[in-house]
Write a protein that holds these residues in place. Structure first.
Motif, PDB file in Angstrom:
ATOM      1  N   TRP A  16      88.316  48.966  66.153  1.00  0.00           N
ATOM      2  CA  TRP A  16      87.253  48.290  65.402  1.00  0.00           C
ATOM      3  C   TRP A  16      87.357  46.767  65.507  1.00  0.00           C
ATOM      4  O   TRP A  16      88.445  46.201  65.568  1.00  0.00           O
ATOM      5  CB  TRP A  16      87.313  48.715  63.930  1.00  0.00           C
ATOM      6  CG  TRP A  16      87.030  50.191  63.743  1.00  0.00           C
ATOM      7  CD1 TRP A  16      86.052  50.923  64.347  1.00  0.00           C
ATOM      8  CD2 TRP A  16      87.746  51.101  62.901  1.00  0.00           C
ATOM      9  NE1 TRP A  16      86.103  52.233  63.926  1.00  0.00           N
ATOM     10  CE2 TRP A  16      87.124  52.370  63.049  1.00  0.00           C
ATOM     11  CE3 TRP A  16      88.823  50.977  62.032  1.00  0.00           C
ATOM     12  CZ2 TRP A  16      87.562  53.498  62.357  1.00  0.00           C
ATOM     13  CZ3 TRP A  16      89.256  52.098  61.349  1.00  0.00           C
ATOM     14  CH2 TRP A  16      88.632  53.345  61.510  1.00  0.00           C
ATOM     15  N   CYS A  17      86.191  46.119  65.486  1.00  0.00           N
ATOM     16  CA  CYS A  17      86.150  44.646  65.536  1.00  0.00           C
ATOM     17  C   CYS A  17      86.747  44.067  64.235  1.00  0.00           C
ATOM     18  O   CYS A  17      86.702  44.731  63.201  1.00  0.00           O
ATOM     19  CB  CYS A  17      84.712  44.135  65.615  1.00  0.00           C
ATOM     20  SG  CYS A  17      83.705  44.868  66.898  1.00  0.00           S
ATOM     21  N   CYS A  20      85.056  44.693  60.560  1.00  0.00           N
ATOM     22  CA  CYS A  20      84.232  45.913  60.524  1.00  0.00           C
ATOM     23  C   CYS A  20      84.504  46.683  59.225  1.00  0.00           C
ATOM     24  O   CYS A  20      85.644  46.786  58.780  1.00  0.00           O
ATOM     25  CB  CYS A  20      84.582  46.802  61.718  1.00  0.00           C
ATOM     26  SG  CYS A  20      83.694  48.372  61.700  1.00  0.00           S
ATOM     27  N   HIS A  22      84.395  49.840  58.762  1.00  0.00           N
ATOM     28  CA  HIS A  22      84.960  51.185  58.930  1.00  0.00           C
ATOM     29  C   HIS A  22      86.427  51.269  58.491  1.00  0.00           C
ATOM     30  O   HIS A  22      86.873  52.300  57.984  1.00  0.00           O
ATOM     31  CB  HIS A  22      84.815  51.645  60.386  1.00  0.00           C
ATOM     32  CG  HIS A  22      83.382  51.802  60.840  1.00  0.00           C
ATOM     33  ND1 HIS A  22      82.340  52.006  59.961  1.00  0.00           N
ATOM     34  CD2 HIS A  22      82.826  51.787  62.077  1.00  0.00           C
ATOM     35  CE1 HIS A  22      81.200  52.115  60.644  1.00  0.00           C
ATOM     36  NE2 HIS A  22      81.462  51.982  61.921  1.00  0.00           N
ATOM     37  N   CYS A  51      81.377  54.212  66.501  1.00  0.00           N
ATOM     38  CA  CYS A  51      82.570  53.472  66.047  1.00  0.00           C
ATOM     39  C   CYS A  51      83.141  54.165  64.819  1.00  0.00           C
ATOM     40  O   CYS A  51      84.359  54.348  64.689  1.00  0.00           O
ATOM     41  CB  CYS A  51      82.205  52.031  65.697  1.00  0.00           C
ATOM     42  SG  CYS A  51      81.554  51.065  67.064  1.00  0.00           S
ATOM     43  N   ASN A 121      76.118  51.203  58.300  1.00  0.00           N
ATOM     44  CA  ASN A 121      76.091  49.784  58.666  1.00  0.00           C
ATOM     45  C   ASN A 121      74.714  49.388  59.215  1.00  0.00           C
ATOM     46  O   ASN A 121      74.547  48.318  59.781  1.00  0.00           O
ATOM     47  CB  ASN A 121      77.208  49.431  59.663  1.00  0.00           C
ATOM     48  CG  ASN A 121      77.133  50.287  60.917  1.00  0.00           C
ATOM     49  OD1 ASN A 121      76.107  50.911  61.201  1.00  0.00           O
ATOM     50  ND2 ASN A 121      78.206  50.328  61.686  1.00  0.00           N
ATOM     51  N   GLY A 125      76.368  50.814  66.077  1.00  0.00           N
ATOM     52  CA  GLY A 125      77.359  49.822  66.485  1.00  0.00           C
ATOM     53  C   GLY A 125      77.892  50.065  67.889  1.00  0.00           C
ATOM     54  O   GLY A 125      77.901  49.180  68.734  1.00  0.00           O
ATOM     55  N   CYS A 200      78.564  45.741  59.913  1.00  0.00           N
ATOM     56  CA  CYS A 200      78.881  45.600  61.338  1.00  0.00           C
ATOM     57  C   CYS A 200      78.603  44.142  61.674  1.00  0.00           C
ATOM     58  O   CYS A 200      77.474  43.780  62.013  1.00  0.00           O
ATOM     59  CB  CYS A 200      77.997  46.524  62.185  1.00  0.00           C
ATOM     60  SG  CYS A 200      78.063  46.151  63.964  1.00  0.00           S
ATOM     61  N   PRO A 201      79.613  43.279  61.523  1.00  0.00           N
ATOM     62  CA  PRO A 201      79.361  41.855  61.781  1.00  0.00           C
ATOM     63  C   PRO A 201      79.000  41.583  63.232  1.00  0.00           C
ATOM     64  O   PRO A 201      78.232  40.657  63.526  1.00  0.00           O
ATOM     65  CB  PRO A 201      80.676  41.167  61.377  1.00  0.00           C
ATOM     66  CG  PRO A 201      81.694  42.243  61.244  1.00  0.00           C
ATOM     67  CD  PRO A 201      80.984  43.536  61.051  1.00  0.00           C
ATOM     68  N   THR A 202      79.515  42.403  64.132  1.00  0.00           N
ATOM     69  CA  THR A 202      79.336  42.133  65.561  1.00  0.00           C
ATOM     70  C   THR A 202      77.879  42.260  66.005  1.00  0.00           C
ATOM     71  O   THR A 202      77.379  41.421  66.750  1.00  0.00           O
ATOM     72  CB  THR A 202      80.234  43.078  66.382  1.00  0.00           C
ATOM     73  OG1 THR A 202      81.578  42.860  65.969  1.00  0.00           O
ATOM     74  CG2 THR A 202      80.115  42.832  67.883  1.00  0.00           C
TER      75      THR A 202
HETATM   76  S1  SF4 Z   1      80.523  47.143  66.889  1.00  0.00           S
HETATM   77 FE1  SF4 Z   1      80.139  47.028  64.686  1.00  0.00          FE
HETATM   78  S2  SF4 Z   1      80.516  49.134  63.917  1.00  0.00           S
HETATM   79 FE2  SF4 Z   1      81.467  48.959  65.948  1.00  0.00          FE
HETATM   80  S3  SF4 Z   1      83.602  48.345  65.538  1.00  0.00           S
HETATM   81 FE3  SF4 Z   1      82.436  46.473  65.912  1.00  0.00          FE
HETATM   82  S4  SF4 Z   1      81.830  45.785  63.852  1.00  0.00           S
HETATM   83 FE4  SF4 Z   1      82.432  47.948  63.692  1.00  0.00          FE
END
Ligand code: SF4
Ligand SMILES: Cc1ncc(C[n+]2csc(CCOP(=O)(O)OP(=O)(O)O)c2C)c(N)n1
Length: 271
Positions: A16-17, A20, A22, A51, A121, A125, A200-202
């Motif tokens: 995970w980022c 995140c 999760h 994810c 989220n 993701g 999901c910040p990414t």
């Molecule tokens: S893409 Fe989004 S949902 Fe997937 S691990 Fe990264 S932050 Fe989490």
């Protein structure tokens, strides 16, 4: 058993980022399992793809990592074969309510004793931030650069009307409340749904200029209203336990049906 003992640390670091949601769900879930005093071998966790679904890799229970959207179908089979196992199904919002939407409503209709966790989220993701059925109108996504026009499902209302007998919603900000809801959902005899509003910040955060993970957590804190306090305004949503009902559970009904059929000598020849 300590929380750490439930982890498969050999698979760390996780994928995970940073920031995140999760991981927060995983932490709250493990605390719930520890508080309930469940052993690893009493639990089976079934997930699909996403994810969020990677969570099964990190827990030292019986685990199945199956197909996108099909976790509840696999879990239904597992639960019918081994009803004594605590069955937990973590899903992303896409996994649960887009490709898996049909399995979701039918699992709820049957009231099978499974704990379904919707890690919402508001985006896909894993595949790069496409909109999901929970994204909502107006959000930006990889597949909605000019804004999404699809109306969202309300997970709680969908679960309730399909027949789920325990339905709760919380957020990743409310980690202790989440643990409490997971404990109740796991103890509940029937289909239990816990929706966790997550970040999901990414992808979602970046596409919608929501700032970093901390800003997104603050957003969740500020927009979550305790159930029944007031009518939610724009962007606000209620958290709490929405449904807590007793209704016959599917596996128990199935066993009773088997006994009746056996007592009557089984199905007639050739039927
Ligand atoms: S893409 Fe989004 S949902 Fe997937 S691990 Fe990264 S932050 Fe989490
Ligand atoms: C049958 C099938 N269709 C599509 C995909 C591609 N796919 C993998 S994960 C995913 C979406 C995941 O989103 P979500 O369930 O919301 O979980 P998140 O990654 O956000 O945690 C998609 C579309 C797939 N693996 N299998």
């Amino acid at each position: 058993m300590a929380v750490r003992d439930y982890l498969r640390t050999r698979f760390m670091p996780h994928l995970w980022c940073p920031g995140c949601g999760h991981g927060i769900v995983l932490g709250s879930l493990l605390r719930a399992v520890e508080a309930l005093g469940l052993s690893k071998s009493q639990i089976v966790m079934v997930s699909g793809i996403g994810c969020s679904s990677r969570i099964t890799g990190y827990v030292d229970f019986h685990t199945l990592h199956t197909l996108h959207g099909r976790a509840l179908a696999f879990a239904t089979g597992v639960k019918l074969a081994r009803p004594e196992l605590t069955t937990i199904v973590p899903m992303g919002d896409g996994d649960a309510l887009a490709i898996g939407g049909n399995h979701f409503i039918h699992a709820a209709r049957r009231n099978i004793d499974i704990t379904a966790i919707v890690m919402n989220n508001e985006t896909y993701g894993m595949t790069g931030g496409q909109f999901s059925p929970l994204s909502g109108c107006g959000v930006s996504a990889a597949t909605a650069p000019y804004g999404n026009i699809d109306r969202p499902f309300d997970t709680v209302e969908l679960a309730r009307s399909a027949g789920a007998t325990y339905v709760a919603r919380t957020t990743t900000w409310h980690a202790r409340q989440m643990t409490r809801f997971f404990q109740e959902a796991i103890r509940h005899k029937g289909f239990a749904v816990v929706e966790v509003m997550s970040q999901c910040p990414t992808y979602f955060g970046r596409a919608n200029r929501m700032g970093d993970a901390v800003e997104m957590l603050k957003y969740l804190k500020e927009h979550a209203l305790p159930l029944g306090r007031k009518e939610p305004g724009p962007g606000e949503f209620e958290i709490g336990v929405f449904v807590r009902e007793e209704r016959p559970e599917y596996c128990a009904e199935y066993r009773r049906l088997e006994e009746r059929a056996r007592a009557q000598g089984g199905p007639a020849e050739g039927s």
